[in-house]
Design a protein around this motif. Structure first.
Motif, PDB file in Angstrom:
ATOM      1  N   MET A   1      -9.482   6.845  -9.102  1.00 41.41           N
ATOM      2  CA  MET A   1      -9.595   6.428  -7.787  1.00 41.41           C
ATOM      3  C   MET A   1      -8.138   6.831  -7.054  1.00 41.41           C
ATOM      4  SD  MET A   1      -9.374   2.533  -6.197  1.00 41.41           S
ATOM      5  CE  MET A   1     -11.042   2.311  -6.209  1.00 41.41           C
ATOM      6  N   ARG A   2      -8.413   7.454  -6.110  1.00 46.42           N
ATOM      7  CA  ARG A   2      -7.013   7.837  -5.135  1.00 46.42           C
ATOM      8  C   ARG A   2      -7.066   6.795  -3.819  1.00 46.42           C
ATOM      9  NH1 ARG A   2      -4.210  12.757  -3.913  1.00 46.42           N
ATOM     10  NH2 ARG A   2      -3.465  12.660  -1.715  1.00 46.42           N
ATOM     11  N   LEU A  25      -1.682   7.326  -3.902  1.00 45.01           N
ATOM     12  CA  LEU A  25      -1.720   6.898  -5.167  1.00 45.01           C
ATOM     13  C   LEU A  25      -2.960   7.813  -5.744  1.00 45.01           C
ATOM     14  CD1 LEU A  25      -0.955   3.130  -4.687  1.00 45.01           C
ATOM     15  CD2 LEU A  25       0.546   5.007  -5.330  1.00 45.01           C
ATOM     16  N   ARG A  26      -2.301   8.288  -7.111  1.00 53.28           N
ATOM     17  CA  ARG A  26      -3.512   9.395  -7.472  1.00 53.28           C
ATOM     18  C   ARG A  26      -3.724   8.953  -9.141  1.00 53.28           C
ATOM     19  NH1 ARG A  26       0.229  12.483  -4.866  1.00 53.28           N
ATOM     20  NH2 ARG A  26       1.805  12.338  -6.571  1.00 53.28           N
ATOM     21  N   PRO A  27      -4.724   9.276  -9.654  1.00 55.75           N
ATOM     22  CA  PRO A  27      -5.426   9.035 -10.985  1.00 55.75           C
ATOM     23  C   PRO A  27      -4.340   9.429 -11.734  1.00 55.75           C
ATOM     24  CG  PRO A  27      -7.099   9.509  -9.809  1.00 55.75           C
ATOM     25  CD  PRO A  27      -5.819   9.804  -9.092  1.00 55.75           C
ATOM     26  N   GLY A  28      -4.034   8.688 -13.195  1.00 54.75           N
ATOM     27  CA  GLY A  28      -3.386   9.433 -14.016  1.00 54.75           C
ATOM     28  C   GLY A  28      -1.712   9.443 -13.857  1.00 54.75           C
ATOM     29  N   GLU A  29      -1.143   8.458 -13.031  1.00 52.91           N
ATOM     30  CA  GLU A  29       0.070   8.523 -12.632  1.00 52.91           C
ATOM     31  C   GLU A  29       0.654   7.254 -12.892  1.00 52.91           C
ATOM     32  OE1 GLU A  29       2.593  10.823  -9.328  1.00 52.91           O
ATOM     33  OE2 GLU A  29       1.003   9.335  -8.332  1.00 52.91           O
ATOM     34  N   LEU A  30       1.753   6.915 -13.437  1.00 49.15           N
ATOM     35  CA  LEU A  30       2.478   5.680 -13.510  1.00 49.15           C
ATOM     36  C   LEU A  30       3.669   5.831 -12.284  1.00 49.15           C
ATOM     37  CD1 LEU A  30       3.309   2.975 -14.495  1.00 49.15           C
ATOM     38  CD2 LEU A  30       4.479   4.116 -16.415  1.00 49.15           C
ATOM     39  N   VAL A  31       3.398   4.859 -11.221  1.00 47.23           N
ATOM     40  CA  VAL A  31       4.418   4.892 -10.132  1.00 47.23           C
ATOM     41  C   VAL A  31       5.075   3.497 -10.044  1.00 47.23           C
ATOM     42  CG1 VAL A  31       4.578   4.528  -7.690  1.00 47.23           C
ATOM     43  CG2 VAL A  31       2.747   6.234  -8.772  1.00 47.23           C
ATOM     44  N   ALA A 152      -6.119  -8.320 -16.470  1.00 46.26           N
ATOM     45  CA  ALA A 152      -6.219  -7.336 -15.513  1.00 46.26           C
ATOM     46  C   ALA A 152      -6.731  -5.949 -16.371  1.00 46.26           C
ATOM     47  CB  ALA A 152      -4.893  -6.965 -15.162  1.00 46.26           C
ATOM     48  N   LEU A 153      -6.217  -5.753 -17.634  1.00 47.23           N
ATOM     49  CA  LEU A 153      -6.518  -4.830 -18.338  1.00 47.23           C
ATOM     50  C   LEU A 153      -8.272  -4.619 -18.730  1.00 47.23           C
ATOM     51  CD1 LEU A 153      -3.898  -4.199 -20.950  1.00 47.23           C
ATOM     52  CD2 LEU A 153      -4.095  -3.068 -18.577  1.00 47.23           C
ATOM     53  N   ALA A 154      -8.714  -6.087 -18.981  1.00 48.67           N
ATOM     54  CA  ALA A 154      -9.991  -6.291 -19.372  1.00 48.67           C
ATOM     55  C   ALA A 154     -10.886  -5.580 -18.258  1.00 48.67           C
ATOM     56  CB  ALA A 154     -10.538  -7.714 -19.633  1.00 48.67           C
ATOM     57  N   VAL A 155     -10.690  -5.721 -17.018  1.00 48.61           N
ATOM     58  CA  VAL A 155     -11.483  -5.192 -15.976  1.00 48.61           C
ATOM     59  C   VAL A 155     -11.725  -3.748 -16.077  1.00 48.61           C
ATOM     60  CG1 VAL A 155     -11.461  -4.623 -13.444  1.00 48.61           C
ATOM     61  CG2 VAL A 155     -10.273  -6.608 -14.199  1.00 48.61           C
ATOM     62  N   GLU A 156     -10.877  -2.942 -17.018  1.00 49.21           N
ATOM     63  CA  GLU A 156     -11.219  -1.434 -17.222  1.00 49.21           C
ATOM     64  C   GLU A 156     -11.335  -0.600 -15.876  1.00 49.21           C
ATOM     65  OE1 GLU A 156     -14.504  -1.587 -20.007  1.00 49.21           O
ATOM     66  OE2 GLU A 156     -12.759  -1.412 -21.619  1.00 49.21           O
ATOM     67  N   ALA A 157     -10.372  -1.087 -15.028  1.00 52.13           N
ATOM     68  CA  ALA A 157     -10.473  -0.425 -13.767  1.00 52.13           C
ATOM     69  C   ALA A 157      -9.681   1.031 -13.582  1.00 52.13           C
ATOM     70  CB  ALA A 157      -9.661  -1.183 -12.793  1.00 52.13           C
ATOM     71  N   GLU A 158     -10.096   1.681 -12.717  1.00 51.14           N
ATOM     72  CA  GLU A 158      -9.544   3.034 -12.433  1.00 51.14           C
ATOM     73  C   GLU A 158      -8.132   2.994 -11.938  1.00 51.14           C
ATOM     74  OE1 GLU A 158     -12.201   5.273 -10.037  1.00 51.14           O
ATOM     75  OE2 GLU A 158     -14.045   4.087 -10.734  1.00 51.14           O
ATOM     76  N   MET A 159      -7.659   1.927 -11.284  1.00 46.08           N
ATOM     77  CA  MET A 159      -6.346   1.820 -10.570  1.00 46.08           C
ATOM     78  C   MET A 159      -5.985   0.429 -10.949  1.00 46.08           C
ATOM     79  SD  MET A 159      -3.834   3.154  -8.732  1.00 46.08           S
ATOM     80  CE  MET A 159      -4.749   4.626  -7.992  1.00 46.08           C
ATOM     81  N   THR A 189      -5.860   6.425 -15.812  1.00 52.09           N
ATOM     82  CA  THR A 189      -6.046   5.281 -14.868  1.00 52.09           C
ATOM     83  C   THR A 189      -4.676   5.287 -13.997  1.00 52.09           C
ATOM     84  OG1 THR A 189      -6.951   4.143 -16.367  1.00 52.09           O
ATOM     85  CG2 THR A 189      -5.624   2.888 -14.647  1.00 52.09           C
ATOM     86  N   GLY A 190      -4.697   5.176 -12.695  1.00 57.39           N
ATOM     87  CA  GLY A 190      -3.472   5.089 -11.847  1.00 57.39           C
ATOM     88  C   GLY A 190      -2.981   3.865 -12.131  1.00 57.39           C
TER      89      GLY A 190
END
Length: 263
Positions: A1-2, A25-31, A152-159, A189-190
């Motif tokens: 998700m962006r 905010l982009r996928p695959g980035e730790l901000v 929060a991790l159990a959601v397995e969300a994209e962001m 995941t973002g």
């Protein structure tokens, strides 16, 4: 998700909190979202999570407003960890983490195998498996935070948006949490985390967004954002710098006078 925020502004009781915020905010980035107390970090994170409407500006999720996606779809794709780790429920930790699966479940349906696997994986990732049968009231602040992170991790969300997830954690679990966030981001995941530890922010994050008085002062690679001028202006501090294992780090060293910080 962006996620794209454009022209975000909000005020409380006539006092501007955020103004003119443009952020992607982009996928695959730790901000890492950093800034002094009162800079607007939590407010911005809540707006990005669609938990607080801005007074001005828009937030789009893959180019669409939240109302177009729908609450359920957004809850499946975006996870939010609130600040503080306070909870009002006297529930077992396992039941709390299972709440993270609600966006994926039909009303009153039992947990599926996929749900159970997501819950177990979240407990393992946060080193909280030993707490599964304990009530939250019996856990320390740091232990509760690990359970809530597991939810929060159990959601397995994209962001994943996490507001001060290191509060209450001991140094080892702070390091493990940041390493976990980096692995999650590397898997696609973002991840956006509000942080106060500049050394951890600079070491683990791909990108830092520095807020100062409700505006973005700097946005970019840690080495660029954590320069002396930015840190003096945003925090009123001077830092010591070093290198260990090929990685740079900064350590808050001295509070500056207002005159020194404004030079």
């Amino acid at each position: 998700m962006r996620i794209e925020a454009n022209g975000i502004a909000i005020a409380f009781d006539g006092k501007p909190i955020l103004s003119g915020i443009d952020l992607a905010l982009r996928p695959g980035e730790l901000v890492g979202l950093i800034g002094a107390n009162g800079a607007g970090k939590t407010t911005l994170l809540r707006i990005l999570a669609d938990l607080l409407p801005p007074a001005a500006g828009t937030v789009l999720y893959d180019g669409k407003p939240a109302r177009t996606l729908g609450r359920r779809a957004l809850a499946q794709r975006l996870a939010f960890l609130a600040q503080g780790g306070s909870v009002q429920w006297q529930m077992r930790a396992e039941a709390v983490v299972a709440l993270g699966r609600l966006p994926h479940r039909r009303p009153f349906a039992d947990l599926t195998e996929a749900d159970r696997a997501a819950i177990s994986n979240a407990f393992a990732a946060t080193d909280a498996s030993a707490f599964r049968e304990r009530s939250l009231g019996s856990l320390s602040g740091g232990e509760r935070m690990r359970v809530l992170l597991a939810r929060a991790l159990a959601v397995e969300a994209e962001m994943l948006l996490a507001d001060e997830p290191l509060v209450g954690l001991d140094p080892r679990h702070q390091l493990e949490a940041m390493a976990l966030f980096r692995r999650i981001a590397a898997a696609g995941t973002g991840v956006v985390v509000v942080l106060h530890d500049l050394s951890l922010a600079g070491r683990f994050c791909d990108r830092l967004v520095l807020l100062e008085s409700g505006r973005i002062l700097a946005d970019g690679p840690p080495a660029t954002v954590l320069d002396d001028d930015n840190l003096a202006r945003a925090f009123g501090i001077a830092v010591a710098r070093g290198k260990r294992g090929g990685e740079d780090f900064v350590l808050p060293w001295q509070a500056l006078t207002n005159e020194e910080a404004s030079r």
